[in-house]
Design a protein around this motif. Structure first.
Motif: not given
Length: 341
Positions: A257-270
């Motif tokens: 899930a951590n890897g998925l979140l990194q991908k989904k939030l890339q380029g965001s403020r998070y």
């Protein structure tokens, strides 16, 4: 009806059983009285826990820069302590019972585990027992420790060394004799036996020749699977296949899930690592527990209700994850169970 047999020893004894898990740990105990029926009890009160008791203790520890233990379990979750830990550069130790390699075990069971073993008995049992009982059993406590299926002599030696370093038993033949080991599969079988017979299952008339029993312990770090043949009259169990252990417990779902979140939030403020870790923790404690199928999306909190970022599927402070994305996180763990069976 399965019944426990009376204790046949001549003196009172205390038995402490430890389950040191990857994400949570637990302790149970029984005071054995000569001629009495053993009555196992779970420890439900730990330091820092608050008013509500729980059988589980978070497997989290903090060490300062000198290597001194500063907090264990629920105390390590307190906001004020986490703030001090960040300010003073303390080291957080968690998710550490997931590897059976000799090097890692030697490190863990020579330092981290002794600190765990030595601190918990003093905090859980001693203060809840009449003084005369404690004095009569404190020098001859019997210890039981569970470990993943597949751990054998080498790993047990590391655990036994940790127990000695913790000061629970002396490094003598008599001291070593007070320590016993149980696999996760065997412990699970004992739990299932009492649960099954208490509910009136199995149906002995339907299965007069007995039946097979498969015990799957889907834990934080490992998936432990054991298979037994159950016979009636008298009731007995025999292991009929080698016990299996796979490193595909719940922490590995969270890591994916951590890897998925990194991908989904890339380029965001998070997208910075600290925020990703915080969101992953939220996913682990809330979102992951409610995922049921691939058709329904899942949501994980990432900020206040004012947070909106349509480009990254964030609305009202919640990140939207597709059902297919989140169910895929479980695929490897599910496949590990199926392959074992």
């Amino acid at each position: 009806m399965l019944k426990r047999k009376p204790y046949t020893g001549l003196t009172r004894q205390l038995v402490l059983a430890f389950d040191i898990g990857t994400t949570y740990s637990g302790i149970s105990y029984s005071i054995l009285q000569p001629g009495g029926i053993p009555q196992p009890q779970g420890v439900t009160k730990y330091p820092g826990q608050g008013q509500v008791g729980d059988y589980k203790l978070p497997s989290i520890m903090y060490y300062d820069r000198k290597g001194d233990l500063k907090a264990v379990g629920y105390e390590a979750l307190k906001d004020e302590l986490v703030e001090v830990a960040l300010a003073e550069g303390w080291v957080k130790v968690e998710w550490w019972v997931i590897d059976g390699s000799a090097t890692l075990l030697l490190i863990l069971y020579s330092r981290v585990v002794p600190d765990t073993f030595s601190s918990v008995p003093k905090l859980t049992f001693r203060n809840r027992t009449p003084g005369y009982i404690w004095l009569s059993v404190k020098d001859e406590i019997q210890f039981i420790f569970t470990h993943p299926n597949g751990w054998e002599g080498a790993q047990q030696q590391h655990i036994r060394r940790a127990i000695v370093l913790a000061g629970l038993v002396p490094s003598t033949p008599d001291g070593h004799a007070r320590v016993r080991f149980l696999t996760e599969g065997e412990a699970g079988l004992h739990f299932c036996i009492w649960d099954l017979f208490a509910s009136g299952v199995p149906d002995q008339e339907k299965y007069p020749q007995g039946q097979g029993v498969v015990v799957i312990d889907a834990g934080g770090g490992t998936l432990d699977l054991s298979m037994y043949s159950m016979k009636f009259d008298p009731t007995s169990f025999e292991e009929i296949a080698p016990a299996e252990c796979r490193l595909q417990g719940s922490v590995f779902v969270t890591r994916r899930a951590n890897g998925l979140l990194q991908k989904k939030l890339q380029g965001s403020r998070y997208s910075n690592p600290e925020m990703i870790d915080d969101i992953t923790h939220t996913f682990d404690q809330t979102t992951k527990l409610h995922i049921s199928n691939a058709e329904q999306p899942a949501y994980v909190k990432v900020g206040s209700v004012r947070e909106n970022d349509p480009a990254h599927d964030i609305k009202a402070g919640k990140l939207r994850l597709l059902g297919q994305e989140v169910t895929k996180l479980f695929d490897d763990s599910i496949s590990a169970v199926i392959n074992c069976v």
